[in-house]
Design an enzyme around this catalytic site. Sequence first.
Site, short mmCIF file in Angstrom:
data_model
loop_
_atom_site.label_atom_id
_atom_site.label_comp_id
_atom_site.label_asym_id
_atom_site.label_seq_id
_atom_site.Cartn_x
_atom_site.Cartn_y
_atom_site.Cartn_z
N ALA A 146 2.91 0.69 -8.17
CA ALA A 146 2.52 1.63 -9.36
C ALA A 146 0.81 1.88 -8.96
CB ALA A 146 2.57 0.95 -10.79
N GLY A 175 5.74 -1.97 -7.60
CA GLY A 175 6.79 -1.03 -8.03
C GLY A 175 7.36 -0.67 -7.14
N1 CO8 Z 1 -2.19 2.56 -6.15
C1 CO8 Z 1 -2.84 3.50 -5.98
N2 CO8 Z 1 -3.77 3.72 -4.54
C2 CO8 Z 1 -3.23 2.81 -3.87
C3 CO8 Z 1 -2.36 1.96 -3.91
C4 CO8 Z 1 -1.64 1.75 -5.42
N3 CO8 Z 1 -0.94 0.74 -5.54
N4 CO8 Z 1 -2.17 1.42 -2.84
C5 CO8 Z 1 -2.94 1.91 -1.93
N5 CO8 Z 1 -3.68 2.93 -2.52
C6 CO8 Z 1 -4.53 3.79 -1.94
C7 CO8 Z 1 -5.67 3.08 -1.57
O1 CO8 Z 1 -6.56 2.99 -2.51
C8 CO8 Z 1 -6.27 4.02 -0.17
O2 CO8 Z 1 -6.88 5.14 -0.99
P1 CO8 Z 1 -8.26 5.69 -0.26
O3 CO8 Z 1 -7.84 6.14 1.06
O4 CO8 Z 1 -8.61 7.00 -1.23
O5 CO8 Z 1 -9.26 4.51 -0.25
C9 CO8 Z 1 -4.94 4.47 0.07
O6 CO8 Z 1 -3.87 4.48 -0.58
C10 CO8 Z 1 -4.76 3.68 1.46
O7 CO8 Z 1 -4.54 2.22 1.20
P2 CO8 Z 1 -5.42 1.18 1.92
O8 CO8 Z 1 -6.73 1.79 2.56
O9 CO8 Z 1 -5.49 -0.13 1.31
O10 CO8 Z 1 -4.34 0.86 3.15
P3 CO8 Z 1 -3.91 -0.38 4.08
O11 CO8 Z 1 -3.31 -0.30 5.05
O12 CO8 Z 1 -5.52 -0.93 4.34
O13 CO8 Z 1 -3.67 -1.54 3.01
C11 CO8 Z 1 -2.04 -2.29 1.38
C12 CO8 Z 1 -2.05 -1.41 2.41
C13 CO8 Z 1 -1.92 -3.56 1.55
C14 CO8 Z 1 -0.49 -1.72 0.81
C15 CO8 Z 1 -2.89 -2.01 0.25
O14 CO8 Z 1 -3.01 -0.45 0.00
C16 CO8 Z 1 -2.61 -2.60 -1.13
O15 CO8 Z 1 -2.69 -3.82 -1.13
N6 CO8 Z 1 -2.17 -1.72 -1.97
C17 CO8 Z 1 -1.98 -2.29 -3.36
C18 CO8 Z 1 -0.77 -3.04 -3.42
C19 CO8 Z 1 -0.48 -3.53 -4.81
O16 CO8 Z 1 -1.27 -4.39 -5.40
N7 CO8 Z 1 0.67 -2.86 -5.57
C20 CO8 Z 1 1.08 -3.37 -6.78
C21 CO8 Z 1 0.44 -2.51 -7.79
S1 CO8 Z 1 1.05 -2.94 -9.43
C22 CO8 Z 1 2.66 -2.68 -9.73
O17 CO8 Z 1 3.29 -2.07 -8.92
C23 CO8 Z 1 3.22 -2.91 -10.85
C24 CO8 Z 1 4.38 -2.08 -11.04
C25 CO8 Z 1 4.89 -2.09 -12.52
C26 CO8 Z 1 6.05 -0.98 -12.78
C27 CO8 Z 1 5.56 0.39 -12.85
C28 CO8 Z 1 5.18 0.53 -14.28
C29 CO8 Z 1 4.72 1.93 -14.54
#
Ligand code: CO8
Length: 257
Positions: free
Chosen positions: A65, A108
């Site tokens: 998400a 998500g």
């Molecule tokens: N939300 C928003 N932005 C994100 C997300 C995310 N989940 N994941 C990545 N991004 C963005 C980063 O902020 C980054 O943006 P910017 O370039 O502007 O800084 C860009 O995408 C690239 O990401 P990274 O630089 O972090 O890329 P890496 O290759 O270094 O890392 C990862 C990849 C490991 C996937 C890392 O991005 C990460 O940990 N992301 C978050 C993962 C996470 O915690 N997901 C769970 C989110 S909560 C959820 O899903 C609850 C679901 C509930 C159901 C939905 C209800 C509506």
Amino acid sequence: MEYQYIQVSRDGEVGRILLYRPKVLNALNTGLISELVQTLEDMDQDPTIRCILLTGGNRVFAAGADIGEMATATSAELMLSNQFADWDRLRRIKKPIVAAVVGYAFGGGCELAMACDMIVAAENARFGQPEIDLGIIPGAGGTQRLTRAVGKARAMEMVLTGRAITAQEAFSVGLVNSVVPAENVELEAMKLCQLVARKAPVAVQLAKESVLNSFDTTIAEGLDYEQKLFYLLFSTEDQKEGMQAFVEKRRPNFQGK
Ligand code: CO8
């Protein structure tokens, strides 16, 4: 129709939906989920589409998400905006959906893949529920579908520690159907879709319904339900055609009637 967060196309009788927010690893904001669910419902209603392929493209499936969108939300806001209504609509889609997963399927994103009916994974695919590191828990099936798919021990570990599993682990515990090189994922997923698209459409829909029903019922109720659907299919022309074709040693020509 104009889409902001997805791209929609078709290959014969297979509808294809591409999640398209590449700059944020296809983070699932409410706009994306809304477009996705509306498109799935439209495809569900379209008799010329028999199976649906959902992909995040050749780099990532979805990193969860959109955290930015949720970060400052209050419980009341989330509850009143009823964000899960779209996810509830998603699970009512009757046609089979195959997910093609390359790279991260986190939070998500993992839940979205699990809401599909089959998953073709790239060798580099990673499935994880990292919500615990954000101070929350999965909210779109990560404690439910995951547990049913991989069993309690693995689900507990993934949900409590946030550890992601590899495509190979996901395959060995039955979460995904196959693991292929990243460049072949969509091709393989499309082949699977096309295979299903050739089957009798009413039987396909009832087969999906019956398998999903098994998660909600006792075995006795599930068996009764399956029997009723079995009887029902003998009212279709496709059942006559399928059996006649077998007798005549030819390929059946299913019409979805
Ligand atoms: N939300 C928003 N932005 C994100 C997300 C995310 N989940 N994941 C990545 N991004 C963005 C980063 O902020 C980054 O943006 P910017 O370039 O502007 O800084 C860009 O995408 C690239 O990401 P990274 O630089 O972090 O890329 P890496 O290759 O270094 O890392 C990862 C990849 C490991 C996937 C890392 O991005 C990460 O940990 N992301 C978050 C993962 C996470 O915690 N997901 C769970 C989110 S909560 C959820 O899903 C609850 C679901 C509930 C159901 C939905 C209800 C509506």
